[in-house]
Design a protein around this motif. Structure first.
Motif, PDB file in Angstrom:
ATOM      1  N   LYS A 124       0.831  -1.204   0.000  1.00 31.91           N
ATOM      2  CA  LYS A 124       0.000   0.000   0.000  1.00 31.91           C
ATOM      3  C   LYS A 124       0.870   1.261   0.000  1.00 31.91           C
ATOM      4  CE  LYS A 124      -3.894   2.115   2.531  1.00 31.91           C
ATOM      5  NZ  LYS A 124      -3.305   3.422   2.840  1.00 31.91           N
ATOM      6  N   ARG A 125       1.897   1.254   0.830  1.00 30.68           N
ATOM      7  CA  ARG A 125       2.773   2.428   0.909  1.00 30.68           C
ATOM      8  C   ARG A 125       3.565   2.604  -0.380  1.00 30.68           C
ATOM      9  NH1 ARG A 125       7.211   3.630   5.736  1.00 30.68           N
ATOM     10  NH2 ARG A 125       7.892   5.681   4.962  1.00 30.68           N
ATOM     11  N   ASN A 168       2.603   1.752  -3.366  1.00 31.64           N
ATOM     12  CA  ASN A 168       1.680   2.232  -4.395  1.00 31.64           C
ATOM     13  C   ASN A 168       1.300   3.695  -4.186  1.00 31.64           C
ATOM     14  OD1 ASN A 168       1.548  -0.175  -5.859  1.00 31.64           O
ATOM     15  ND2 ASN A 168      -0.082  -1.002  -4.562  1.00 31.64           N
ATOM     16  N   GLU A 169       1.371   4.149  -2.935  1.00 35.55           N
ATOM     17  CA  GLU A 169       0.993   5.526  -2.638  1.00 35.55           C
ATOM     18  C   GLU A 169       2.169   6.501  -2.698  1.00 35.55           C
ATOM     19  OE1 GLU A 169      -2.716   4.519   0.433  1.00 35.55           O
ATOM     20  OE2 GLU A 169      -0.771   5.193   1.193  1.00 35.55           O
ATOM     21  N   THR A 170       3.385   5.963  -2.790  1.00 39.20           N
ATOM     22  CA  THR A 170       4.588   6.804  -2.786  1.00 39.20           C
ATOM     23  C   THR A 170       5.146   6.914  -4.197  1.00 39.20           C
ATOM     24  OG1 THR A 170       5.104   6.019  -0.559  1.00 39.20           O
ATOM     25  CG2 THR A 170       6.863   7.133  -1.763  1.00 39.20           C
ATOM     26  N   GLY A 171       5.464   8.102  -4.596  1.00 42.34           N
ATOM     27  CA  GLY A 171       6.043   8.296  -5.923  1.00 42.34           C
ATOM     28  C   GLY A 171       7.500   7.886  -5.964  1.00 42.34           C
ATOM     29  N   TYR A 222      10.206   0.109   3.972  1.00 44.70           N
ATOM     30  CA  TYR A 222       8.772   0.204   4.235  1.00 44.70           C
ATOM     31  C   TYR A 222       8.261  -1.062   4.912  1.00 44.70           C
ATOM     32  CZ  TYR A 222       8.664   4.211   0.993  1.00 44.70           C
ATOM     33  OH  TYR A 222       8.873   5.417   0.372  1.00 44.70           O
ATOM     34  N   THR A 236       5.392  -5.533  -7.270  1.00 38.65           N
ATOM     35  CA  THR A 236       4.883  -4.176  -7.089  1.00 38.65           C
ATOM     36  C   THR A 236       5.751  -3.156  -7.811  1.00 38.65           C
ATOM     37  OG1 THR A 236       4.024  -4.816  -4.907  1.00 38.65           O
ATOM     38  CG2 THR A 236       4.149  -2.461  -5.385  1.00 38.65           C
TER      39      THR A 236
END
Length: 233
Positions: free
Chosen positions: A69-70, A72-75, A91, A132
């Motif tokens: 999740k992190r 996917n949410e972090t550029g 992470y 991922t």
């Protein structure tokens, strides 16, 4: 409205986390979680057939999900691949609420009867990281990437468990060194393959490796994979 089985499973896991630092991932912890949640023992066993072992694996899977999740949410697009991998491992470790939960887990999965479960959990974590990050390998590199990352992740995890530095800076420096070592090995392999004197010596091994294929998703019993069939005239 009654809770779903997934919700009950999450409640049991949350309750177990309160007991693990004192009783480990044990039957004592499992029974305490059942009592805390007022769940029927038969239902708890249906959700976690092996009791605390399955609870520990569920805890590991929860950390994996938080890492994904992190990610996917972090550029991370602007980062080099080695930095993306370092971020993913960091992470994953930062998803752990209490190191004692992991320390107790390493004790559990060091037992011979549960070692395969522990190895599978680490492999799955590394597979998730590569997937991922967009890994598209379809040959033997699918395995070498995950095996190499598993070694880096495992070493970093053990270092992190004993790290008392501020903000775990010593762990992140250790992780960077391990990844740098791996990158040096990969560079050496590439140089050897480009060397006209050494390349003939690798023809046989490279031919064999060229017939190894990554597994199809969903086919994950035992160590996954297949060997490509030879073309026949």
């Amino acid at each position: 409205m009654s809770d779903s089985h997934d919700e009950i499973g999450e409640r049991l896991l949350d309750a177990a986390l309160e007991h693990v630092p004192f009783d480990g991932w044990s039957d004592t912890t499992f029974r305490a979680a059942i009592a805390d949640c007022a769940v029927a023992p038969a239902l708890a066993r249906a959700l976690y057939p092996r009791g605390a072992v399955d609870l520990a694996l569920a805890f590991h899977a929860r950390g994996d999900a938080a890492m994904v999740k992190r990610l996917n949410e972090t550029g991370l697009d602007s980062l080099r691949l080695r930095d993306k991998i370092a971020a993913a491992v960091r992470y994953r470790l930062e998803a752990v609420p209490d190191r004692e939960l992991v320390r107790r887990g390493t004790t559990l999965f060091s037992l011979p009867q549960h070692a395969a479960d522990g190895a599978r959990a680490v492999w799955d974590t590394c597979d998730l990281i590569w997937t991922t990050l967009g890994d598209t390998a379809e040959d033997y590199n699918w395995y070498t990437k995950r095996a190499t990352l598993a070694a880096v992740y495992s070493a970093t995890l053990l270092y992190w468990l004993g790290d008392e530095s501020d903000g775990h800076t010593a762990t992140w420096e250790f992780l960077d060194r391990r990844i740098d070592n791996v990158m040096q090995v990969e560079k050496l392999k590439a140089d050897v393959n480009r060397n006209p004197l050494l390349k003939p010596l690798l023809a046989g091994p490279n031919w064999l490796l060229g017939h190894i294929r990554a597994p199809r998703r969903g086919r994950m019993s035992g160590l996954p994979g297949k060997v490509a069939a030879r073309n026949r005239a």
